[in-house]
Design a protein around this motif. Structure first.
Motif, short mmCIF file in Angstrom:
data_model
loop_
_atom_site.label_atom_id
_atom_site.label_comp_id
_atom_site.label_asym_id
_atom_site.label_seq_id
_atom_site.Cartn_x
_atom_site.Cartn_y
_atom_site.Cartn_z
N GLY A 7 0.76 -1.24 0.06
CA GLY A 7 -0.02 0.07 -0.11
C GLY A 7 1.00 1.38 0.15
O GLY A 7 0.53 2.28 -0.86
N ASP A 33 -13.61 -6.22 -10.60
CA ASP A 33 -13.17 -5.60 -9.48
C ASP A 33 -11.89 -5.05 -9.65
O ASP A 33 -11.06 -5.74 -9.79
CB ASP A 33 -13.25 -6.94 -8.30
CG ASP A 33 -12.75 -6.40 -6.99
OD1 ASP A 33 -12.62 -5.23 -7.00
OD2 ASP A 33 -12.71 -7.18 -6.02
N PRO A 34 -11.73 -3.85 -9.42
CA PRO A 34 -10.50 -3.21 -9.43
C PRO A 34 -9.55 -3.42 -8.34
O PRO A 34 -8.15 -3.33 -8.57
CB PRO A 34 -10.81 -1.55 -8.76
CG PRO A 34 -12.16 -1.45 -9.37
CD PRO A 34 -12.71 -3.02 -9.00
N GLU A 35 -9.75 -4.24 -7.35
CA GLU A 35 -8.97 -4.89 -6.35
C GLU A 35 -8.33 -6.20 -6.90
O GLU A 35 -7.13 -6.50 -6.49
CB GLU A 35 -9.84 -5.33 -5.07
CG GLU A 35 -10.06 -3.88 -4.15
CD GLU A 35 -9.04 -3.11 -3.59
OE1 GLU A 35 -8.18 -3.68 -3.20
OE2 GLU A 35 -9.05 -1.97 -3.84
N LEU A 36 -8.84 -6.69 -8.08
CA LEU A 36 -7.90 -7.81 -8.85
C LEU A 36 -6.95 -7.51 -9.73
O LEU A 36 -6.37 -8.63 -10.28
CB LEU A 36 -9.01 -8.67 -9.38
CG LEU A 36 -10.11 -9.40 -8.30
CD1 LEU A 36 -11.01 -10.31 -9.34
CD2 LEU A 36 -9.49 -9.98 -7.14
N VAL A 42 -1.00 -2.28 -11.75
CA VAL A 42 -1.14 -0.83 -10.99
C VAL A 42 -0.08 0.04 -11.30
O VAL A 42 -0.09 1.19 -11.59
CB VAL A 42 -1.62 -1.04 -9.62
CG1 VAL A 42 -1.60 0.19 -8.95
CG2 VAL A 42 -2.81 -1.52 -9.44
N TRP A 71 -7.48 3.41 -10.53
CA TRP A 71 -6.14 3.47 -10.41
C TRP A 71 -5.43 4.73 -11.12
O TRP A 71 -4.31 4.83 -11.49
CB TRP A 71 -5.43 2.22 -10.75
CG TRP A 71 -5.95 1.23 -9.93
CD1 TRP A 71 -6.74 0.23 -10.15
CD2 TRP A 71 -5.48 0.92 -8.60
NE1 TRP A 71 -7.03 -0.74 -9.04
CE2 TRP A 71 -6.17 -0.29 -8.08
CE3 TRP A 71 -4.59 1.54 -7.50
CZ2 TRP A 71 -6.15 -0.82 -6.89
CZ3 TRP A 71 -4.68 1.05 -6.25
CH2 TRP A 71 -5.35 0.00 -5.95
#
Length: 262
Positions: A7, A33-36, A42, A71
């Protein structure tokens, strides 16, 4: 000394990303899902000067762009690329050539460019056609590919459904166009211990469901639609009525299990 948490490193990149080498990066952004997105994806997005993405019509946002939006920064220039959803070959080929030319021009101007791709960049991907066009028309264009999570893998994870075990095979393909084709495919899969991942289920579910019901395969099969989006649905196929489903729906079918299991 311990390395910085992920992070922290991404926040640092957001505040001031390191200059990127001019070139084109094809980035798989996963199914929804943007978290994937991967760490590599990124970081590549944060360093890009130009963010390209496919759209089906002029003025549309594009699904890949919507996934990657958290992102991206307002300073990055957006480059929508029109990929018409038509059956005719000529308009699609022209679109792939135009996209390759536009991307190569940005790179030639000394910019770091990313092309977003929903899911993975190599699996039934629009970016694969651009890749082939670039190799033909602009072979000197620097290229990098960053894989993404495919909808099949995301669906299996969401449903706690093992995709393949031990000596099983896994076949990923579009749903057959007719009951006869599916019957033949199921017979081949049963004989070879092959798990089926059938994409683009859509309107075919009307006849696929009763066919699977007749074979006793509904309860063990997993249905998924719009994996990774807020309206995601993942459930045993038995729970879905025989009605038309969205284009972005899929089915996972296992007809048996390995002999050695917990």
């Amino acid at each position: 000394m311990a390395s910085a948490p992920l992070g922290d490193s991404l926040e640092t990149a957001a505040a001031g990303p390191a200059p990127a080498t001019p070139g084109l990066t094809l980035v798989g952004v996963g199914p929804g899902d943007p978290e994937l997105l991967t760490v590599a994806a990124v970081r590549s997005l944060r360093q890009a000067a130009v963010v390209a993405y496919p759209v089906a019509r002029e003025g549309a946002e594009g699904m890949a762009a919507a996934i990657a939006a958290p992102w991206l920064s307002p300073q990055q220039r957006r480059l929508p690329l029109l990929f018409p959803m038509v059956a005719e070959a000529a308009p699609r080929i022209a679109a792939w050539h135009a996209a390759a030319d536009a991307l190569a021009a940005e790179v030639a101007a000394g910019l770091a460019v990313v092309l977003l791709c929903e899911g993975d960049v190599s699996l039934f991907a629009s970016s694969s056609y651009v890749l082939l066009a670039l190799r033909q028309r602009h072979p000197g264009c620097p290229l990098r590919l960053i894989p993404g999570i495919a909808s099949v893998a995301a669906a299996a994870a969401a449903g706690a459904w093992p995709l393949a075990l031990q000596q099983e095979s896994l076949l990923i393909r579009p749903t057959p166009e007719s009951p006869a084709e599916l019957e033949a495919l199921l017979a081949q899969a049963a004989a070879s211990a092959t798990v089926l991942a059938l994409l683009k289920l859509g309107h075919r579910w009307r006849w696929v469901r009763p066919l699977l019901a007749a074979r006793g395969l509904l309860e063990a099969a997993l249905f998924a639609q719009r994996v990774g989006w807020p309206d995601q649905q993942v459930a045993p196929a038995l729970a879905l009525p025989a009605a038309e489903q969205p284009y972005f729906s899929l089915l996972l079918i296992r007809q048996g299990w390995p002999a050695v299991l917990p």
